[in-house]
Write an enzyme that holds these catalytic residues in place. Sequence first.
Site, PDB file in Angstrom:
ATOM      1  N   GLU A   1      14.885 -10.775  13.105  1.00 50.66           N
ATOM      2  CA  GLU A   1      16.296 -11.132  12.940  1.00 50.66           C
ATOM      3  C   GLU A   1      16.709 -12.402  13.670  1.00 50.66           C
ATOM      4  O   GLU A   1      17.827 -12.868  13.502  1.00 50.66           O
ATOM      5  CB  GLU A   1      17.184  -9.944  13.343  1.00 50.66           C
ATOM      6  CG  GLU A   1      17.221  -9.718  14.833  1.00 50.66           C
ATOM      7  CD  GLU A   1      18.641  -9.561  15.334  1.00 50.66           C
ATOM      8  OE1 GLU A   1      19.555  -9.367  14.545  1.00 50.66           O
ATOM      9  OE2 GLU A   1      18.812  -9.662  16.554  1.00 50.66           O
ATOM     10  N   ASN A   2      15.819 -12.972  14.492  1.00 54.50           N
ATOM     11  CA  ASN A   2      16.133 -14.244  15.159  1.00 54.50           C
ATOM     12  C   ASN A   2      15.152 -15.339  14.748  1.00 54.50           C
ATOM     13  O   ASN A   2      15.015 -16.349  15.431  1.00 54.50           O
ATOM     14  CB  ASN A   2      16.084 -14.087  16.680  1.00 54.50           C
ATOM     15  CG  ASN A   2      16.966 -12.969  17.180  1.00 54.50           C
ATOM     16  OD1 ASN A   2      16.484 -11.951  17.649  1.00 54.50           O
ATOM     17  ND2 ASN A   2      18.258 -13.139  17.068  1.00 54.50           N
TER      18      ASN A   2
ATOM     19  N   HIS B   1      21.900  -9.907  13.675  1.00 53.29           N
ATOM     20  CA  HIS B   1      21.844 -11.241  13.046  1.00 53.29           C
ATOM     21  C   HIS B   1      21.300 -11.216  11.616  1.00 53.29           C
ATOM     22  O   HIS B   1      21.059 -12.266  11.031  1.00 53.29           O
ATOM     23  CB  HIS B   1      20.978 -12.181  13.891  1.00 53.29           C
ATOM     24  CG  HIS B   1      21.623 -12.568  15.190  1.00 53.29           C
ATOM     25  ND1 HIS B   1      22.775 -13.327  15.245  1.00 53.29           N
ATOM     26  CD2 HIS B   1      21.285 -12.301  16.479  1.00 53.29           C
ATOM     27  CE1 HIS B   1      23.118 -13.512  16.515  1.00 53.29           C
ATOM     28  NE2 HIS B   1      22.235 -12.888  17.284  1.00 53.29           N
TER      29      HIS B   1
ATOM     30  N   ASP C   1      11.385  -8.942  18.310  1.00 57.58           N
ATOM     31  CA  ASP C   1      12.179  -9.978  17.664  1.00 57.58           C
ATOM     32  C   ASP C   1      11.499 -11.349  17.683  1.00 57.58           C
ATOM     33  O   ASP C   1      11.286 -11.932  18.757  1.00 57.58           O
ATOM     34  CB  ASP C   1      13.539 -10.103  18.355  1.00 57.58           C
ATOM     35  CG  ASP C   1      14.134  -8.747  18.745  1.00 57.58           C
ATOM     36  OD1 ASP C   1      13.356  -7.793  18.970  1.00 57.58           O
ATOM     37  OD2 ASP C   1      15.357  -8.656  18.851  1.00 57.58           O
TER      38      ASP C   1
HETATM   39 FE   FE2 Z   1      19.778  -8.776  18.065  1.00 53.52          FE
END
Ligand code: FE2
Length: 271
Positions: A39-40, A68, A8
Amino acid sequence: MRLLFLGDLMGRSGRNAAIEALPGLREKLKLDFVVVNAENAASGFGTTSKIANQVIQAGADVISGGNHTFDQKDILSVIDNDQRILRPVNYPDPTPGRGYAVYDAPRGKKVLVINAMGRVFMNPLECPFRAVDAVLKKYRLGVTVHAVLVDFHGEATSEKMAMGHYLDGRASLVVGTHSHIPTADAQILPGGTAYQTDAGMCGDYNSVIGMDKAEPISRFLTKMNRERYTPANGEGTVCGTFVETDDRTGLAKRVEPVRMGPRLMEHLPEV
Ligand code: FE2
């Protein structure tokens, strides 16, 4: 084939570290295919089409997601049409985007990437095991695709390990994301699938899972939300999982973690 998965991307630290490292990693590890969970990437919450493009330009073939994925509404403008961006496959049916696709890799190879999300301590989506199973009924490793990479975005190590074993022999790599901490259990399971419970985040490890430390500590002490979470912006460490597969079977011959950056013990596979 040689595949790299990066965990991530957390805020600016994570995306800068990954964007800077990817061209060199592609060359040094002689990579055929790269998947990055982003996703971050947008201040910790989702990713934008612009960031997704920057990561792809830097050397990612596919961007995966998780809980997210839909935080930045801008992503809705591209997620239906750009098949390089995935969201978990077990979102309910009318959800925009897709949870898997088959991609072209060098030398005529085909790579199936599936993104799924766990349900333990997470939003209760559809069953991820059955959702991944349904995809793998359509494609067979070593027969119709040369590699299968599964990003299983989950909180519980038990659920992630169960998924690894459930897919053992049917995937080249099952790698966990979401916990933002790399686990030390990279291994080849008995059936030939490479597995790591969590790839770890790309981000600033002088933090609480990538967020500036003050607010998370305060919330644990007081049970009050004083401020928004903001990503820690120190120098990022790149974390991921490297796999080499057997060209005939698609199964893993070798799996190693990748860690590059200022805070964790560095590890870069020799190729
Ligand atoms: Fe997550």
